[in-house]
Design a protein around this motif. Sequence first.
Motif, PDB file in Angstrom:
ATOM      1  N   TYR A  92       0.834  -1.204   0.000  1.00 12.93           N
ATOM      2  CA  TYR A  92       0.000   0.000   0.000  1.00 12.93           C
ATOM      3  C   TYR A  92       0.864   1.247   0.000  1.00 12.93           C
ATOM      4  N   GLU A  93       0.430   2.231  -0.797  1.00 15.44           N
ATOM      5  CA  GLU A  93       1.136   3.498  -0.855  1.00 15.44           C
ATOM      6  C   GLU A  93       0.182   4.574  -1.375  1.00 15.44           C
ATOM      7  N   ASP A  94      -0.027   5.614  -0.604  1.00 15.91           N
ATOM      8  CA  ASP A  94      -0.789   6.790  -1.044  1.00 15.91           C
ATOM      9  C   ASP A  94      -2.161   6.469  -1.635  1.00 15.91           C
ATOM     10  N   GLY A  95      -2.956   5.681  -0.935  1.00 14.81           N
ATOM     11  CA  GLY A  95      -4.311   5.387  -1.391  1.00 14.81           C
ATOM     12  C   GLY A  95      -4.423   4.304  -2.440  1.00 14.81           C
ATOM     13  N   VAL A  96      -3.338   3.579  -2.671  1.00  9.88           N
ATOM     14  CA  VAL A  96      -3.307   2.565  -3.726  1.00  9.88           C
ATOM     15  C   VAL A  96      -2.684   1.275  -3.199  1.00  9.88           C
ATOM     16  N   ILE A 145       2.022  -9.276 -14.474  1.00  5.70           N
ATOM     17  CA  ILE A 145       1.638  -7.871 -14.543  1.00  5.70           C
ATOM     18  C   ILE A 145       1.580  -7.203 -13.164  1.00  5.70           C
ATOM     19  N   VAL A 146       1.471  -5.895 -13.206  1.00  7.12           N
ATOM     20  CA  VAL A 146       1.215  -5.085 -12.028  1.00  7.12           C
ATOM     21  C   VAL A 146      -0.260  -4.698 -12.052  1.00  7.12           C
ATOM     22  N   MET A 147      -0.953  -4.983 -10.971  1.00  4.27           N
ATOM     23  CA  MET A 147      -2.350  -4.565 -10.828  1.00  4.27           C
ATOM     24  C   MET A 147      -2.374  -3.440  -9.802  1.00  4.27           C
ATOM     25  N   ARG A 148      -2.921  -2.302 -10.212  1.00  4.27           N
ATOM     26  CA  ARG A 148      -3.058  -1.152  -9.300  1.00  4.27           C
ATOM     27  C   ARG A 148      -4.515  -1.041  -8.885  1.00  4.27           C
ATOM     28  N   ILE A 149      -4.741  -0.941  -7.570  1.00  2.80           N
ATOM     29  CA  ILE A 149      -6.095  -0.783  -7.027  1.00  2.80           C
ATOM     30  C   ILE A 149      -6.150   0.562  -6.320  1.00  2.80           C
ATOM     31  N   THR A 150      -6.802   1.510  -6.951  1.00  2.00           N
ATOM     32  CA  THR A 150      -6.928   2.852  -6.398  1.00  2.00           C
ATOM     33  C   THR A 150      -8.181   2.903  -5.542  1.00  2.00           C
ATOM     34  N   LEU A 151      -8.005   3.134  -4.260  1.00  2.00           N
ATOM     35  CA  LEU A 151      -9.136   3.168  -3.335  1.00  2.00           C
ATOM     36  C   LEU A 151      -9.947   4.442  -3.538  1.00  2.00           C
ATOM     37  N   LYS A 167      -7.967   5.012  19.011  1.00  2.00           N
ATOM     38  CA  LYS A 167      -6.669   5.681  19.078  1.00  2.00           C
ATOM     39  C   LYS A 167      -6.759   7.150  18.672  1.00  2.00           C
ATOM     40  N   TYR A 168      -7.648   7.450  17.735  1.00  2.00           N
ATOM     41  CA  TYR A 168      -7.781   8.827  17.248  1.00  2.00           C
ATOM     42  C   TYR A 168      -9.127   9.443  17.626  1.00  2.00           C
ATOM     43  N   GLY A 169      -9.837   8.806  18.577  1.00  2.00           N
ATOM     44  CA  GLY A 169     -11.073   9.388  19.096  1.00  2.00           C
ATOM     45  C   GLY A 169     -12.324   8.608  18.772  1.00  2.00           C
ATOM     46  N   LYS A 170     -12.492   8.206  17.535  1.00  2.00           N
ATOM     47  CA  LYS A 170     -13.710   7.497  17.136  1.00  2.00           C
ATOM     48  C   LYS A 170     -13.391   6.027  16.882  1.00  2.00           C
ATOM     49  N   SER A 171     -14.447   5.225  16.767  1.00  2.00           N
ATOM     50  CA  SER A 171     -14.218   3.813  16.457  1.00  2.00           C
ATOM     51  C   SER A 171     -14.469   3.490  14.984  1.00  2.00           C
ATOM     52  N   ILE A 172     -15.247   4.305  14.293  1.00  2.00           N
ATOM     53  CA  ILE A 172     -15.528   4.058  12.877  1.00  2.00           C
ATOM     54  C   ILE A 172     -15.260   5.341  12.087  1.00  2.00           C
ATOM     55  N   TYR A 173     -14.504   5.184  11.017  1.00  2.00           N
ATOM     56  CA  TYR A 173     -14.203   6.312  10.136  1.00  2.00           C
ATOM     57  C   TYR A 173     -14.675   5.978   8.726  1.00  2.00           C
ATOM     58  N   GLU A 174     -15.546   6.814   8.197  1.00  2.00           N
ATOM     59  CA  GLU A 174     -15.983   6.711   6.806  1.00  2.00           C
ATOM     60  C   GLU A 174     -15.073   7.621   6.000  1.00  2.00           C
ATOM     61  N   ILE A 175     -14.416   7.071   4.995  1.00  2.00           N
ATOM     62  CA  ILE A 175     -13.402   7.819   4.264  1.00  2.00           C
ATOM     63  C   ILE A 175     -13.749   7.870   2.783  1.00  2.00           C
ATOM     64  N   ASN A 176     -13.711   9.059   2.218  1.00  2.00           N
ATOM     65  CA  ASN A 176     -13.873   9.252   0.793  1.00  2.00           C
ATOM     66  C   ASN A 176     -12.539   9.793   0.288  1.00  2.00           C
ATOM     67  N   LEU A 177     -11.761   8.920  -0.339  1.00  2.00           N
ATOM     68  CA  LEU A 177     -10.438   9.321  -0.801  1.00  2.00           C
ATOM     69  C   LEU A 177     -10.508  10.219  -2.035  1.00  2.00           C
ATOM     70  N   ASN A 207     -12.670  12.654  -2.586  1.00  2.00           N
ATOM     71  CA  ASN A 207     -12.919  14.021  -2.123  1.00  2.00           C
ATOM     72  C   ASN A 207     -12.099  14.405  -0.900  1.00  2.00           C
ATOM     73  N   LYS A 208     -11.270  13.469  -0.427  1.00  2.00           N
ATOM     74  CA  LYS A 208     -10.417  13.679   0.755  1.00  2.00           C
ATOM     75  C   LYS A 208     -11.243  14.126   1.963  1.00  2.00           C
ATOM     76  N   VAL A 209     -12.304  13.325   2.245  1.00  2.00           N
ATOM     77  CA  VAL A 209     -13.210  13.612   3.359  1.00  2.00           C
ATOM     78  C   VAL A 209     -13.224  12.417   4.315  1.00  2.00           C
ATOM     79  N   VAL A 210     -13.106  12.711   5.610  1.00  2.00           N
ATOM     80  CA  VAL A 210     -13.211  11.679   6.641  1.00  2.00           C
ATOM     81  C   VAL A 210     -14.346  12.074   7.574  1.00  2.00           C
ATOM     82  N   LYS A 211     -15.249  11.133   7.828  1.00  2.00           N
ATOM     83  CA  LYS A 211     -16.372  11.385   8.748  1.00  2.00           C
ATOM     84  C   LYS A 211     -16.280  10.435   9.928  1.00  2.00           C
TER      85      LYS A 211
END
Length: 148
Positions: A39-43, A115-121, A132-142, A144-148
């Motif tokens: 994994y690297e930078d959302g991929v 081959i190389v398969m790239r999976i962009t999240l 660890k960061y306050g909440k137990s569930i994080y909804e992430i939209n990569l 739009n770079k939004v975390v809820k």
Amino acid sequence: MEERCGNDKEVIIGLATVALCTNADGNPRPAVRMVCAYYEDGVFYVSTDATKNKSLQIEKNNEVSVCGLDWFAFQGIAENLGWVKDNKNAKIRAKFKKVFGWFDEVGDEDNPNSIVMRITLTEGTIIDNEKKYGKSIYEINLMNKVVK
């Protein structure tokens, strides 16, 4: 994700695709398998063979889902980047060799179907049972770079 899956470590993920065959009612069927990735930078990057079912399924429908034992599940878009030894894949190939201890032995690099398969999240969920960061569930939209 960087903390859980990044930093040049091999991660085993579940990769779900849409099967090429349908069920008895003619509806699409899911197909899932475990794959080694890094994994690297959302991929996620995966070493695979272009003739395998997952590759053929992705060729027809590149929308995939991934999940991991580190409590994450994401939607994404998969893409065949071509032969692992193609010059454009040199950095990824070097990373495969560094991250995957098995790659030199079983990576089948001289096979043009290797081959190389790239999976962009695109979006998904991370569970943090320790809060660890306050909440137990994080909804992430990569996209739009939004975390809820």
